[in-house]
Design an enzyme around this catalytic site. Structure first.
Site, PDB file in Angstrom:
ATOM      1  N   TYR A 238     -26.567 -20.757  26.880  1.00 19.39           N
ATOM      2  CA  TYR A 238     -26.625 -21.260  25.487  1.00 19.39           C
ATOM      3  C   TYR A 238     -25.089 -21.779  26.060  1.00 19.39           C
ATOM      4  O   TYR A 238     -24.415 -23.328  25.620  1.00 19.39           O
ATOM      5  CB  TYR A 238     -27.076 -20.609  24.791  1.00 19.39           C
ATOM      6  CG  TYR A 238     -27.204 -21.491  23.499  1.00 19.39           C
ATOM      7  CD1 TYR A 238     -28.026 -23.230  22.637  1.00 19.39           C
ATOM      8  CD2 TYR A 238     -25.903 -21.782  22.371  1.00 19.39           C
ATOM      9  CE1 TYR A 238     -27.377 -23.227  21.750  1.00 19.39           C
ATOM     10  CE2 TYR A 238     -25.870 -21.964  21.301  1.00 19.39           C
ATOM     11  CZ  TYR A 238     -26.270 -23.460  21.249  1.00 19.39           C
ATOM     12  OH  TYR A 238     -26.368 -23.604  20.183  1.00 19.39           O
TER      13      TYR A 238
ATOM     14  N   SER B  23     -21.226 -26.392  19.622  1.00 20.15           N
ATOM     15  CA  SER B  23     -21.808 -25.079  19.267  1.00 20.15           C
ATOM     16  C   SER B  23     -20.403 -24.209  18.893  1.00 20.15           C
ATOM     17  O   SER B  23     -19.384 -24.051  19.734  1.00 20.15           O
ATOM     18  CB  SER B  23     -22.549 -24.738  19.775  1.00 20.15           C
ATOM     19  OG  SER B  23     -22.574 -23.059  19.011  1.00 20.15           O
TER      20      SER B  23
HETATM   21  P1  NAI Z   1     -33.450 -29.073  15.955  1.00 19.17           P
HETATM   22  O1  NAI Z   1     -34.222 -28.658  16.591  1.00 19.17           O
HETATM   23  O2  NAI Z   1     -33.962 -28.874  14.590  1.00 19.17           O
HETATM   24  O3  NAI Z   1     -33.760 -30.462  16.182  1.00 19.17           O
HETATM   25  C1  NAI Z   1     -33.268 -30.431  17.838  1.00 19.17           C
HETATM   26  C2  NAI Z   1     -34.101 -31.893  17.415  1.00 19.17           C
HETATM   27  O4  NAI Z   1     -34.006 -32.299  19.758  1.00 19.17           O
HETATM   28  C3  NAI Z   1     -35.236 -31.982  17.628  1.00 19.17           C
HETATM   29  O5  NAI Z   1     -36.117 -32.934  17.043  1.00 19.17           O
HETATM   30  C4  NAI Z   1     -36.063 -31.608  19.108  1.00 19.17           C
HETATM   31  O6  NAI Z   1     -36.752 -32.566  19.008  1.00 19.17           O
HETATM   32  C5  NAI Z   1     -35.050 -32.712  19.769  1.00 19.17           C
HETATM   33  N1  NAI Z   1     -35.337 -32.442  21.519  1.00 19.17           N
HETATM   34  C6  NAI Z   1     -34.859 -31.394  22.266  1.00 19.17           C
HETATM   35  N2  NAI Z   1     -35.165 -31.711  23.256  1.00 19.17           N
HETATM   36  C7  NAI Z   1     -34.568 -32.734  23.534  1.00 19.17           C
HETATM   37  C8  NAI Z   1     -35.034 -33.645  24.611  1.00 19.17           C
HETATM   38  N3  NAI Z   1     -34.948 -33.822  26.037  1.00 19.17           N
HETATM   39  N4  NAI Z   1     -34.583 -35.236  24.319  1.00 19.17           N
HETATM   40  C9  NAI Z   1     -34.639 -35.938  23.314  1.00 19.17           C
HETATM   41  N5  NAI Z   1     -34.750 -34.237  21.802  1.00 19.17           N
HETATM   42  C10 NAI Z   1     -34.877 -33.737  21.934  1.00 19.17           C
HETATM   43  O7  NAI Z   1     -32.105 -27.892  15.862  1.00 19.17           O
HETATM   44  P2  NAI Z   1     -30.650 -28.560  15.071  1.00 19.17           P
HETATM   45  O8  NAI Z   1     -30.250 -27.249  15.271  1.00 19.17           O
HETATM   46  O9  NAI Z   1     -30.860 -29.242  15.053  1.00 19.17           O
HETATM   47  O10 NAI Z   1     -30.068 -28.690  16.638  1.00 19.17           O
HETATM   48  C11 NAI Z   1     -28.771 -29.698  16.950  1.00 19.17           C
HETATM   49  C12 NAI Z   1     -27.985 -29.939  18.371  1.00 19.17           C
HETATM   50  O11 NAI Z   1     -27.672 -28.896  17.192  1.00 19.17           O
HETATM   51  C13 NAI Z   1     -28.568 -28.849  19.217  1.00 19.17           C
HETATM   52  O12 NAI Z   1     -27.217 -29.314  19.960  1.00 19.17           O
HETATM   53  C14 NAI Z   1     -27.679 -27.357  18.404  1.00 19.17           C
HETATM   54  O13 NAI Z   1     -27.375 -26.806  19.922  1.00 19.17           O
HETATM   55  C15 NAI Z   1     -26.984 -27.738  18.051  1.00 19.17           C
HETATM   56  N6  NAI Z   1     -26.557 -26.395  17.341  1.00 19.17           N
HETATM   57  C16 NAI Z   1     -27.296 -26.134  16.121  1.00 19.17           C
HETATM   58  C17 NAI Z   1     -26.842 -24.659  15.269  1.00 19.17           C
HETATM   59  C18 NAI Z   1     -28.177 -24.550  14.405  1.00 19.17           C
HETATM   60  O14 NAI Z   1     -27.122 -23.275  13.521  1.00 19.17           O
HETATM   61  N7  NAI Z   1     -29.074 -25.148  14.119  1.00 19.17           N
HETATM   62  C19 NAI Z   1     -25.502 -24.341  15.616  1.00 19.17           C
HETATM   63  C20 NAI Z   1     -24.799 -24.852  16.834  1.00 19.17           C
HETATM   64  C21 NAI Z   1     -24.652 -26.106  17.250  1.00 19.17           C
HETATM   65  C1  GGE Z   2     -29.067 -21.068  14.089  1.00 24.17           C
HETATM   66  O1  GGE Z   2     -29.481 -20.625  15.090  1.00 24.17           O
HETATM   67  C2  GGE Z   2     -28.575 -20.634  16.132  1.00 24.17           C
HETATM   68  C3  GGE Z   2     -29.321 -19.806  17.768  1.00 24.17           C
HETATM   69  O2  GGE Z   2     -30.545 -19.534  17.744  1.00 24.17           O
HETATM   70  C4  GGE Z   2     -28.574 -20.346  18.719  1.00 24.17           C
HETATM   71  C5  GGE Z   2     -27.530 -20.502  18.246  1.00 24.17           C
HETATM   72  C6  GGE Z   2     -26.825 -21.285  17.064  1.00 24.17           C
HETATM   73  C7  GGE Z   2     -27.610 -20.954  16.474  1.00 24.17           C
HETATM   74  C8  GGE Z   2     -25.699 -22.215  17.111  1.00 24.17           C
HETATM   75  O3  GGE Z   2     -25.078 -22.517  18.188  1.00 24.17           O
HETATM   76  C9  GGE Z   2     -24.337 -20.351  16.861  1.00 24.17           C
HETATM   77  C10 GGE Z   2     -24.701 -20.175  15.392  1.00 24.17           C
HETATM   78  O4  GGE Z   2     -23.708 -21.361  14.710  1.00 24.17           O
HETATM   79  O5  GGE Z   2     -24.019 -19.089  18.122  1.00 24.17           O
HETATM   80  C11 GGE Z   2     -24.168 -18.821  17.689  1.00 24.17           C
HETATM   81  C12 GGE Z   2     -25.105 -17.631  17.622  1.00 24.17           C
HETATM   82  C13 GGE Z   2     -25.163 -16.187  17.113  1.00 24.17           C
HETATM   83  C14 GGE Z   2     -23.863 -15.932  17.652  1.00 24.17           C
HETATM   84  C15 GGE Z   2     -23.150 -16.413  17.203  1.00 24.17           C
HETATM   85  C16 GGE Z   2     -22.942 -17.046  17.140  1.00 24.17           C
HETATM   86  O6  GGE Z   2     -22.138 -18.094  17.582  1.00 24.17           O
HETATM   87  C17 GGE Z   2     -21.100 -17.837  17.457  1.00 24.17           C
END
Ligand code: NAI
Ligand code: GGE
Length: 284
Positions: A161, A147
């Site tokens: 996180y 991230s």
């Molecule tokens: P999301 O919640 O929509 O997708 C994540 C998926 O991972 C879900 O389907 C969930 O069921 C699955 N998951 C959670 N725990 C798990 C486990 N123990 N084993 C297998 N699957 C599991 O969220 P998103 O945002 O698509 O997250 C994907 C990645 O992106 C994460 O690593 C998150 O930290 C990262 N991320 C997301 C950002 C955002 O703005 N959405 C920004 C920066 C990073």
């Molecule tokens: C969109 O939601 C999230 C969240 O709930 C937690 C973390 C993140 C998204 C991401 O990993 C990033 C957002 O791009 O982390 C930040 C969250 C808040 C402020 C700054 C961040 O990154 C610079």
């Protein structure tokens, strides 16, 4: 040896049933890959498979339920990929949880949940899949989702996180040269805000780490947050990831909006660093 195109390749995408992982899965399928979605949540898997149903790549997608923190289950999944496809070509370590809460309320249950999924799950991916990716001799690629949180000093309530994502980032940077010798490329995905279900951390917490959590209230509040409509579409992230794999980019960064915070953090470290003459005394 590095991935030059996706046709006929097999990709394993953790957290592939929602948000960013699903966006990546869609783009890889569009480009001719076979994709196995591995996800904790049956409801997300059902919804994801429904989105592929009837489409041109629908028979290139399959799903399995996997908790990436379970080493035994992960080893079993890797053995299945070896048996079914002769091993995978692309691993996307994307499963993660956006847990948050005040640090003075954090308990070991919260640390174990955050680090267990966000860095533990990535390590389990490397350990489970590296042997087969090396043994099949075709080369391959590993993308791990960190991230931009790893690159800035994060706002309050996101310390666990941020630390877990910084670990993903530094681990991947450090192993890249050794894996390059094996024909395996390494990329780190550093997203800004993306449309997803990341606010549902509370639903992804296993029962044994729910008991004793100090984050229950914060996670309940987070679960009510609505997805921003200016946030990026997951498919756009998927396109960036596909390009990053083909170019073996170390960093795949989706947004420039935190650049000033990134610069400030890097500058603060440099400012605290003694001059070259001073450190040359000890060397390494
Ligand atoms: P999301 O919640 O929509 O997708 C994540 C998926 O991972 C879900 O389907 C969930 O069921 C699955 N998951 C959670 N725990 C798990 C486990 N123990 N084993 C297998 N699957 C599991 O969220 P998103 O945002 O698509 O997250 C994907 C990645 O992106 C994460 O690593 C998150 O930290 C990262 N991320 C997301 C950002 C955002 O703005 N959405 C920004 C920066 C990073
Ligand atoms: C969109 O939601 C999230 C969240 O709930 C937690 C973390 C993140 C998204 C991401 O990993 C990033 C957002 O791009 O982390 C930040 C969250 C808040 C402020 C700054 C961040 O990154 C610079």
């Amino acid at each position: 040896m590095h991935i030059k195109d996706f046709a006929g390749k097999t990709a394993f995408v953790t957290g592939g049933a929602s948000g960013i992982g699903l966006g990546i899965a869609k783009v890889l399928v569009e480009r001719g890959a076979r994709v196995v979605i591995a996800d904790l949540r049956a409801d997300h898997i059902e919804n994801a498979l429904a989105q592929f149903a009837g489409g041109t790549g629908s028979n290139a997608v399959s799903a399995l339920q996997l908790d990436v923190t379970s080493r035994d289950a992960y080893a079993e999944a890797a053995a299945k990929m070896q048996a079914d496809f002769g091993g995978i070509d692309i691993l996307v370590n994307n499963a993660g949880v956006g847990l948050e809460g005040p640090i003075l309320k954090a308990t070991y249950a919260d640390y174990d949940f955050g680090f267990g999924v966000n860095i533990g799950g990535v390590i389990n991916g490397f350990v489970s899949f590296l042997p087969q990716m090396i043994a099949h001799g075709r080369g391959g690629h590993i993308v791990s989702t960190a991230s931009l949180a790893a690159e800035v000093v994060m706002p309050p309530h996101l310390a666990i996180y941020a630390a877990s994502k910084a670990a993903v980032c530094h681990y991947c940077e450090a192993v890249k040269p050794e894996l390059a010798e094996q024909g395996i490329g390494v990329s780190i995905l550093l997203p800004g805000p993306i449309k997803s279900n990341i606010h549902q951390a509370i639903q992804n917490r296993p029962e044994h780490l729910r008991a004793g959590s100090g984050f229950a209230e914060s996670e309940q509040k987070l679960s009510e947050r609505v997805v921003g409509d200016t946030w990026m579409e997951p498919e756009e992230v998927g396109e960036m990831v596909a390009r990053g794999i083909l170019e073996n980019s170390t960093y795949i960064v989706t947004h420039g909006i935190f650049k000033d915070w990134q610069r400030a953090r890097s500058q603060a470290v440099l400012d605290a660093t003694p001059d070259v003459e001073n450190s040359a005394v000890r060397g390494i």
